[in-house]
Design an enzyme around this catalytic site. Structure first.
Site, PDB file in Angstrom:
ATOM      1  CB  SER A  86      -1.162   0.304   1.227  1.00 49.14           C
ATOM      2  OG  SER A  86      -1.709  -1.210   1.280  1.00 49.14           O
ATOM      3  CB  ILE A 144       4.135  -8.582 -11.074  1.00 51.38           C
ATOM      4  CG1 ILE A 144       4.727  -7.814  -9.741  1.00 51.38           C
ATOM      5  CG2 ILE A 144       4.117  -7.770 -12.635  1.00 51.38           C
ATOM      6  CD1 ILE A 144       3.958  -5.945  -9.819  1.00 51.38           C
ATOM      7  NE  ARG A 186     -32.546 -27.888  -3.321  1.00 48.21           N
ATOM      8  CZ  ARG A 186     -32.695 -28.529  -2.547  1.00 48.21           C
ATOM      9  NH1 ARG A 186     -32.304 -29.322  -3.652  1.00 48.21           N
ATOM     10  NH2 ARG A 186     -31.988 -28.919  -1.339  1.00 48.21           N
ATOM     11  CD  GLN A 220     -41.053 -11.444   3.588  1.00 47.52           C
ATOM     12  OE1 GLN A 220     -40.651 -11.395   5.294  1.00 47.52           O
ATOM     13  NE2 GLN A 220     -41.549 -10.036   3.628  1.00 47.52           N
ATOM     14  N   GLY A 252     -26.764 -22.745  -1.422  1.00 53.48           N
ATOM     15  CA  GLY A 252     -27.007 -24.052  -0.175  1.00 53.48           C
ATOM     16  C   GLY A 252     -25.359 -24.747  -0.076  1.00 53.48           C
ATOM     17  N   GLY A 253     -25.677 -26.014  -0.256  1.00 52.27           N
ATOM     18  CA  GLY A 253     -24.337 -26.961   0.048  1.00 52.27           C
ATOM     19  C   GLY A 253     -24.235 -26.668  -1.638  1.00 52.27           C
ATOM     20  CD  GLU A 259      -6.070  -0.920 -10.872  1.00 53.73           C
ATOM     21  OE1 GLU A 259      -5.142  -2.093 -10.762  1.00 53.73           O
ATOM     22  OE2 GLU A 259      -5.117  -0.271 -11.502  1.00 53.73           O
ATOM     23  CB  THR A 277      -6.485  -2.411   0.769  1.00 51.29           C
ATOM     24  OG1 THR A 277      -6.239  -1.246   0.900  1.00 51.29           O
ATOM     25  CG2 THR A 277      -5.332  -3.358   0.060  1.00 51.29           C
TER      26      THR A 277
HETATM   27  C1  LIG Z   1      -3.495 -11.387  -7.006  1.00 54.14           C
HETATM   28  C2  LIG Z   1      -3.001 -10.288  -7.692  1.00 54.14           C
HETATM   29  C3  LIG Z   1      -2.660  -9.391  -7.984  1.00 54.14           C
HETATM   30  C4  LIG Z   1      -1.591  -8.155  -8.492  1.00 54.14           C
HETATM   31  N1  LIG Z   1      -0.961  -7.627  -9.428  1.00 54.14           N
HETATM   32  C5  LIG Z   1       0.289  -6.718  -9.780  1.00 54.14           C
HETATM   33  C6  LIG Z   1       0.479  -6.274 -10.120  1.00 54.14           C
HETATM   34  O1  LIG Z   1       0.081  -6.777 -11.751  1.00 54.14           O
HETATM   35  N2  LIG Z   1       1.431  -5.218  -9.985  1.00 54.14           N
HETATM   36  C7  LIG Z   1       1.404  -4.364  -8.842  1.00 54.14           C
HETATM   37  O2  LIG Z   1       2.785  -3.748  -8.661  1.00 54.14           O
HETATM   38  N3  LIG Z   1       1.087  -5.214  -7.632  1.00 54.14           N
HETATM   39  C8  LIG Z   1       0.409  -5.937  -7.997  1.00 54.14           C
HETATM   40  N4  LIG Z   1      -0.364  -6.936  -6.402  1.00 54.14           N
HETATM   41  C9  LIG Z   1      -0.141  -5.910  -5.911  1.00 54.14           C
HETATM   42  C10 LIG Z   1      -1.237  -5.680  -4.741  1.00 54.14           C
HETATM   43  O3  LIG Z   1      -1.089  -4.189  -5.411  1.00 54.14           O
HETATM   44  C11 LIG Z   1      -0.495  -5.493  -3.597  1.00 54.14           C
HETATM   45  O4  LIG Z   1      -1.184  -7.006  -2.913  1.00 54.14           O
HETATM   46  C12 LIG Z   1      -1.703  -4.332  -2.360  1.00 54.14           C
HETATM   47  O5  LIG Z   1      -1.745  -2.641  -3.192  1.00 54.14           O
HETATM   48  C13 LIG Z   1      -1.324  -4.502  -1.427  1.00 54.14           C
HETATM   49  O6  LIG Z   1      -0.311  -4.346  -0.827  1.00 54.14           O
HETATM   50  P1  LIG Z   1       0.239  -5.520   0.423  1.00 54.14           P
HETATM   51  O7  LIG Z   1      -0.278  -6.588  -0.479  1.00 54.14           O
HETATM   52  O8  LIG Z   1       1.679  -5.237   0.386  1.00 54.14           O
HETATM   53  O9  LIG Z   1      -0.814  -4.854   1.599  1.00 54.14           O
HETATM   54  P2  LIG Z   1      -0.252  -4.387   2.980  1.00 54.14           P
HETATM   55  O10 LIG Z   1       0.203  -3.044   2.520  1.00 54.14           O
HETATM   56  O11 LIG Z   1       1.171  -5.092   3.382  1.00 54.14           O
HETATM   57  O12 LIG Z   1      -1.719  -4.533   3.879  1.00 54.14           O
HETATM   58  C14 LIG Z   1      -2.045  -4.881   4.525  1.00 54.14           C
HETATM   59  C15 LIG Z   1      -3.153  -4.658   5.419  1.00 54.14           C
HETATM   60  O13 LIG Z   1      -3.354  -3.247   5.649  1.00 54.14           O
HETATM   61  C16 LIG Z   1      -4.228  -2.655   5.704  1.00 54.14           C
HETATM   62  N5  LIG Z   1      -3.452  -1.151   5.096  1.00 54.14           N
HETATM   63  C17 LIG Z   1      -2.126  -0.274   4.925  1.00 54.14           C
HETATM   64  N6  LIG Z   1      -1.963   0.465   5.199  1.00 54.14           N
HETATM   65  C18 LIG Z   1      -3.077   0.850   5.784  1.00 54.14           C
HETATM   66  C19 LIG Z   1      -3.642   2.260   6.229  1.00 54.14           C
HETATM   67  N7  LIG Z   1      -2.561   3.292   5.648  1.00 54.14           N
HETATM   68  N8  LIG Z   1      -4.679   2.250   6.312  1.00 54.14           N
HETATM   69  C20 LIG Z   1      -5.606   1.167   6.706  1.00 54.14           C
HETATM   70  N9  LIG Z   1      -5.190   0.405   6.068  1.00 54.14           N
HETATM   71  C21 LIG Z   1      -3.905  -0.100   6.038  1.00 54.14           C
HETATM   72  C22 LIG Z   1      -4.586  -2.770   4.246  1.00 54.14           C
HETATM   73  O14 LIG Z   1      -5.225  -2.160   3.707  1.00 54.14           O
HETATM   74  C23 LIG Z   1      -4.376  -4.490   4.194  1.00 54.14           C
HETATM   75  O15 LIG Z   1      -5.597  -4.916   4.668  1.00 54.14           O
HETATM   76  C24 LIG Z   1      -1.540  -8.118  -6.801  1.00 54.14           C
HETATM   77  C25 LIG Z   1      -1.981  -8.826  -5.889  1.00 54.14           C
HETATM   78  C26 LIG Z   1      -2.555 -10.258  -6.209  1.00 54.14           C
HETATM   79  C27 LIG Z   1      -3.294 -10.929  -4.873  1.00 54.14           C
END
Ligand SMILES: Cc1cc2nc3c(=O)[nH]c(=O)nc-3n(C[C@H](O)[C@H](O)[C@H](O)COP(=O)(O)OP(=O)(O)OC[C@H]3O[C@@H](n4cnc5c(N)ncnc54)[C@H](O)[C@@H]3O)c2cc1C
Length: 378
Positions: A130, A155, A266, A277, A337-338, A361, A363
């Protein structure tokens, strides 16, 4: 649909037909075997589904961001993992058309849009998720260009990419202003690939690590201005978030359709479960959230196209649509369901495919932080 013109309806029909006839029938196999569907991508390129917003003069479709959202939704309704590739190409084409030199565009854009060159967008590192400003990969000036060292993980396309667009630090003292983007040939000496990751969902897309061990780059590898890489990558993310929002809408729409098809068939307690409902209210919540997510996504696309700042709209759309996709794919599993918990049922895959939309893109915690900052004028 609000905002849509005849052109949008036409491209929606094209994408929907392709998703129904070609993508959806293969989704279960691609998911089970984690296959990279090169043939499907070649056909998508022929149909003009890559580079929707890239200028026609550069080989793109020359349409607007709303058209891009429409295509992403329809393809994801077929299978989201295929749609990821469309989003990735769109992002790279945006970077190239906005910031590439004439020579870089002439060399790379055509093959990328024709799905002949596979690309990767490389920001994330072990210590920089992040917090993008934490990137440690470096590019140092060498006698004839640059030398790139470091590693990227998770990536998209890393196991199959021909060309990587890499964010690297070019000035260790300058913080966010000390980063630049480099176009790297993945066959160059010093580039290594990690193994393919095995993911919870979206299993047709190939994700892994890329390593750069003193990779020699020419001066023409620099994309855009030196020191502007962070800004350039971040500015492309608004459109990227519209794409992920639309992809999430497509997943949620598929879950709604699957649920609607199941409930009259089902029977329990001598009646179709559609009569209960408790089930009807789940369906109603699904339908209203899918419609709201689609509207937010289209509003973000239209705001982007109007040329103003759209960061707030794009983050709201991405966050709302992905939360809705996760909630309502879970509801679709509940309605089945199951059966919904068993591999081979579409809703089980949709539930797994939806989860990543809350993570990549940016979190959804980061999206909420962006939204709050925009509201508070920070
Ligand atoms: C299938 C997949 C495809 C991907 N493709 C690409 C790609 O093509 N190119 C690329 O560059 N990256 C890619 N990524 C990486 C993705 O962008 C990162 O996983 C994402 O940005 C989160 O970073 P992290 O996993 O290090 O989580 P972290 O940043 O370590 O976050 C861990 C947790 O802490 C929370 N957190 C972190 N900082 C804060 C804050 N300031 N405030 C509140 N909460 C916070 C986050 O929301 C998360 O819940 C990919 C990841 C996956 C799993």
């Amino acid at each position: 649909m609000l905002y849509e013109t005849d052109d949008h309806r036409q491209i929606r029909d094209t994408a929907r037909r392709f998703a129904d006839q070609v993508i959806r029938p293969q989704a279960a196999d691609l998911d089970r075997d984690e296959l990279f569907p090169a043939e499907i991508y070649a056909r998508m390129a022929e149909l003009g589904l890559f580079g929707i917003t890239a200028p026609a003069a550069d080989g793109g479709a020359g349409m607007d961001t709303l058209a891009y959202a429409v295509v992403m939704e329809e393809l994801a309704r077929g299978y989201a993992s295929i749609t990821d590739q469309c989003g990735l190409v769109e992002l790279i084409a945006t970077l190239l058309t906005r910031h590439g030199t004439a020579a870089q565009k002439a060399r790379h854009l055509g093959p990328i849009l024709r799905a002949e060159t596979r690309v990767a967008y490389c920001i994330t590192e072990a210590e920089a998720g992040s917090d993008v400003a934490g990137v440690r990969t470096t590019a140092e000036r060498a006698r004839d260009g640059w030398e790139l060292s470091g590693s990227k993980l998770w990536i998209h396309n890393a196991p199959v990419a021909d060309l990587a667009f890499v964010l690297a630090r070019t000035d260790k003292e300058a913080g966010r202003r000390g980063m630049s983007i480099f176009i790297v040939d993945c066959a160059a000496p010093g580039v290594t690939r990690g193994p393919k990751e095995h993911k919870m969902g979206q299993r047709a897309s190939q994700v892994g690590a890329l390593g750069f061990d003193s990779v020699a780059l020419g001066p023409d590898a620099l994309l855009g201005e030196e020191g502007r890489g962070f800004h350039i990558m971040m500015s492309a993310l608004d459109k990227g978030r519209v794409g992920i929002a639309a992809l999430a809408v497509g997943i949620a729409q598929a879950a709604l359709e699957a649920a609607l098809a199941y409930v009259p068939q089902r029977r329990q307690f001598g009646r179709p479960i559609a009569d209960f409902q408790g089930i009807q209210w789940l369906l109603a919540d699904m339908a209203k959230d899918v419609a709201a997510a689609r509207l937010l996504t289209h509003q973000a696309a239209v705001t982007l196209d109007a040329g103003g700042r759209a960061t707030l709209e794009c983050s709201m759309a991405k966050c709302f649509a992905s939360d809705a996709a996760v909630l309502h794919t879970a509801n679709a599993v509940q309605i089945y369901g199951g059966s919904g918990y068993i591999r081979g049922f579409e809703v089980e895959r949709l539930y797994r495919d939806a989860k990543i939309t809350q993570i990549y893109e940016g979190t959804n915690q980061i999206q909420r932080t962006i939204i709050a900052r925009q509201l508070l004028g920070g």
